[in-house]
Design an enzyme around this catalytic site. Structure first.
Site, short mmCIF file in Angstrom:
data_model
loop_
_atom_site.label_atom_id
_atom_site.label_comp_id
_atom_site.label_asym_id
_atom_site.label_seq_id
_atom_site.Cartn_x
_atom_site.Cartn_y
_atom_site.Cartn_z
N ASP A 77 0.79 -1.23 0.00
CA ASP A 77 0.00 0.00 0.00
C ASP A 77 0.82 1.28 0.00
O ASP A 77 0.27 2.37 0.18
CB ASP A 77 -0.93 0.01 1.22
CG ASP A 77 -2.03 -1.03 1.10
OD1 ASP A 77 -2.67 -1.09 0.05
OD2 ASP A 77 -2.23 -1.79 2.07
N ASP A 100 -6.91 -4.19 -5.33
CA ASP A 100 -6.51 -2.87 -4.83
C ASP A 100 -5.10 -2.48 -5.28
O ASP A 100 -4.78 -1.29 -5.42
CB ASP A 100 -6.54 -2.84 -3.30
CG ASP A 100 -7.72 -3.56 -2.69
OD1 ASP A 100 -8.16 -4.57 -3.26
OD2 ASP A 100 -8.17 -3.15 -1.61
N THR A 116 -12.84 -13.75 -2.96
CA THR A 116 -13.33 -12.38 -2.80
C THR A 116 -13.52 -12.13 -1.31
O THR A 116 -14.63 -12.23 -0.78
CB THR A 116 -14.65 -12.17 -3.59
OG1 THR A 116 -14.41 -12.51 -4.95
CG2 THR A 116 -15.11 -10.73 -3.51
N ARG A 161 -16.20 -2.26 -4.26
CA ARG A 161 -15.00 -1.43 -4.24
C ARG A 161 -13.87 -2.07 -5.04
O ARG A 161 -13.08 -1.37 -5.67
CB ARG A 161 -14.55 -1.13 -2.80
CG ARG A 161 -13.51 -0.01 -2.77
CD ARG A 161 -13.31 0.61 -1.40
NE ARG A 161 -12.58 -0.23 -0.48
CZ ARG A 161 -13.12 -0.82 0.58
NH1 ARG A 161 -14.40 -0.68 0.86
NH2 ARG A 161 -12.39 -1.58 1.38
N TRP A 209 -11.76 -0.22 -7.89
CA TRP A 209 -10.30 -0.18 -8.00
C TRP A 209 -9.86 -0.59 -9.41
O TRP A 209 -8.92 -0.02 -9.98
CB TRP A 209 -9.65 -1.11 -7.00
CG TRP A 209 -9.75 -0.82 -5.54
CD1 TRP A 209 -9.97 -1.75 -4.55
CD2 TRP A 209 -9.56 0.43 -4.84
NE1 TRP A 209 -9.97 -1.15 -3.31
CE2 TRP A 209 -9.71 0.19 -3.46
CE3 TRP A 209 -9.31 1.73 -5.28
CZ2 TRP A 209 -9.60 1.20 -2.49
CZ3 TRP A 209 -9.20 2.75 -4.32
CH2 TRP A 209 -9.35 2.47 -2.96
N SER A 265 -16.41 -9.14 7.76
CA SER A 265 -15.79 -9.11 9.09
C SER A 265 -16.53 -8.19 10.05
O SER A 265 -16.08 -7.97 11.18
CB SER A 265 -14.33 -8.67 8.98
OG SER A 265 -13.58 -9.58 8.22
#
Length: 415
Positions: A115, A180, A240, A252, A256, A385
Site C-alpha cells: 500500500d 486494490d 473475494t 470497491r 479499483w 468481518s
C-alpha cells in the site's frame, strides 16, 4: 451517412449537456467543498498535536478512528488537504498539507505491504503538483524502490499481503495479490519517468497484465484476491475476501479495477488495458443490481442465488451501500471518458455526474454534520468481518474530492 449523423448527434448532446449542467456542476462542487471546510477544520483541530495518528473513520461511539503511519490509509488525509488548497487557494490548507505530507517521510522505506502507493503518491504525489521540491521526488523514487521489493518475477506480480492464514477451506495464502494493488502502480510509472529507469514501468505493466488475466472474469466482473505459488507462478486460488462470496463482485474491488486499468492505459496507451477498463466500467454501470442513484451496494450479488458466503451472513444488513466505491468509480469515469468514442464518453461523463450529484446530496453528504469530521457518509469497509459497516471512510472523502476536481476540469475543457 447514418453513422455520421449519429456521431454528430452525440457530439451535440455532449455539448448541450455541458452547457446545461455548467451551473449545476458548479453548485454541487461549491456545496461539497463548502460543506468540507468546517468538517476538516474540526479534524485538523483534533489531530494538531499528534502527527503520528492518521484519521481513518469513526468508532461506533462517534470518536475518531485513527490508523498509524504504517497503515494503508495514511496518505489520504494529506491528499485531502492538498485538494482543499487546490480548490480554495487558502494558504492555511497548504501549510497543513505540507506538514502532514512530510510526516509520512519514513514510509519511503516501508516494505511490509503493497500500500505504499496509496500512502506516498496520494500525499507526496499531490504535493509535487504544487511544490518543486527535489526531496519530494527522491522520497517518491525510494518509495517505488520499496514497492518493487515485493515483486516476484516468477509470478509477474507485486505481492499484496504477506503469507497469511486464509478463509474457508484454503489454509494459507502463499502469495496473495488483491485488485486494490492496481492503484499502487501509478507510483511506479512516476518513478520510471523521473529516473528514466524502465524497470519500474516494466514491473507495473507486468503486474497489470497478470491482474487483467487472473482477476478479471470473462464478463469483466472481478475477483478480489488471487493466490499464486511464489515458486512456480501458478494460480492456486481465486477469492473475494471482502465481498459476499468468492464468485461475487465486491463493489470497491470493481471500482479499483476501473480506476487502475484506466490509469495504466494513460501511462502505456496499450489498448488491452483500455478494453479492460471499459468492460469493468460497463459491468458496474449496467448491472441490474445497481441502485437508481448509482451508489452501489457493497457487493453486486448480495443475497442472490448461486452466491453462497462462507461467513456468518447477516441478512438484515445486506443492503448497505458503499459511497467509497461510488466516489472511486466517479473519479475513474471522468478520466476514462477522455479515451473513448463519443457514445461511451457521453455514457461515462453522465454516469459520473449522476454519482457525484447523489454523493453531493443527502443522505450521503454530511450537510447536517451528523458527525463533525468527515464529508461523506454510508461507506462500507469490510462487511464480512463486520468491520466499518455504514461509516465514513477517509478514502471515500479523498476520491470524492478528486472526482470533483476532475469534474471541474471537464467543465473547463468543454467550454
Amino acid at each position: 451517412m447514418n453513422n455520421f449523423f449519429i456521431f454528430i448527434c452525440l457530439l451535440l448532446m455532449i455539448a448541450t449537456m455541458s452547457c446545461d449542467s455548467q451551473q449545476k456542476n458548479e453548485t454541487l462542487i461549491e456545496r461539497s467543498f463548502n460543506t468540507a471546510i468546517p468538517l476538516y477544520d474540526n479534524l485538523l483541530k483534533t489531530t494538531a498535536e499528534n502527527l503520528e495518528d492518521y484519521p481513518h473513520s469513526l468508532y461506533p461511539d462517534g470518536s475518531i478512528k485513527y490508523l498509524q503511519i504504517d497503515e494503508w490509509t495514511g496518505g489520504f488525509w494529506p491528499g485531502i488537504l492538498w485538494y482543499m488548497y487546490e480548490y480554495t487557494e487558502d494558504e492555511k490548507w497548504k501549510a497543513e498539507a505540507i506538514k502532514w505530507t512530510e510526516s509520512l517521510a519514513s514510509n519511503q522505506y516501508n516494505t511490509a505491504h503493497h500500500d505504499i502507493g496509496f500512502m506516498m503518491y496520494c500525499s507526496y504525489g499531490n504535493a509535487i503538483r504544487f511544490l518543486d521540491d527535489p526531496n519530494y521526488t527522491e522520497i517518491l523514487v525510494q518509495s517505488a524502490k520499496s514497492l518493487c521489493e515485493r515483486y516476484n518475477k516468477q509470478v509477474g506480480s507485486i505481492q499484496s499481503w504477506n503469507t497469511r492464514k486464509s478463509k474457508g477451506e484454503i489454509n494459507t495464502w502463499e502469495f496473495p495479490v488483491i485488485m486494490d494493488n492496481m492503484m499502487n502502480l501509478e507510483l511506479l510509472f512516476y518513478a520510471s519517468k523521473v529516473t528514466k529507469d524502465s524497470s519500474f514501468r516494466d514491473i507495473a505493466i507486468s503486474h497489470a497484465l497478470q491482474t487483467m488475466t487472473h482477476h478479471v472474469r470473462p464478463d469483466y466482473s472481478s475477483f478480489h484476491v488471487v493466490n499464486y505459488d511464489p515458486k512456480t507462478g501458478k494460480t492456486l486460488h481465486k477469492q473475494t475476501l471482502q465481498g459476499f462470496s468468492d464468485n461475487s463482485t465486491w463493489a470497491r474491488g470493481q471500482a479499483w479495477g476501473i480506476y487502475g486499468f484506466t490509469m495504466v492505459y494513460r501511462e502505456t496507451k496499450d489498448r488491452r488495458f483500455l478494453s479492460t477498463a471499459i468492460g469493468m466500467a460497463d459491468f458496474f454501470l449496467d448491472h441490474p443490481q445497481l441502485p437508481a442513484d448509482k451508489i452501489p451496494y457493497w457487493d453486486f450479488n448480495v443475497g442472490e442465488e448461486g452466491y453462497d458466503p462462507d461467513w456468518d451472513y447477516r441478512k438484515e444488513m445486506e443492503v448497505s451501500r458503499d459511497a467509497s466505491a461510488a466516489a472511486i468509480t466517479a473519479s475513474a469515469l471522468l478520466e476514462l471518458c477522455k479515451y473513448v468514442d463519443a457514445e461511451k464518453q457521453y455514457k461515462y461523463e453522465s454516469a459520473a455526474y449522476d454519482i457525484l450529484s447523489a454523493l453531493a446530496s443527502e443522505p450521503y453528504l454530511n450537510i447536517e454534520h451528523t458527525n463533525p469530521y468527515y464529508l461523506l457518509k454510508h461507506s462500507t469497509g469490510n462487511f464480512p468481518s463486520n468491520n466499518e459497516v455504514d461509516v465514513p471512510l477517509i478514502y471515500a472523502d479523498y476520491y470524492f474530492l478528486e472526482a470533483l476536481h476532475r469534474l471541474q476540469q471537464r467543465k473547463k475543457d468543454n467550454t
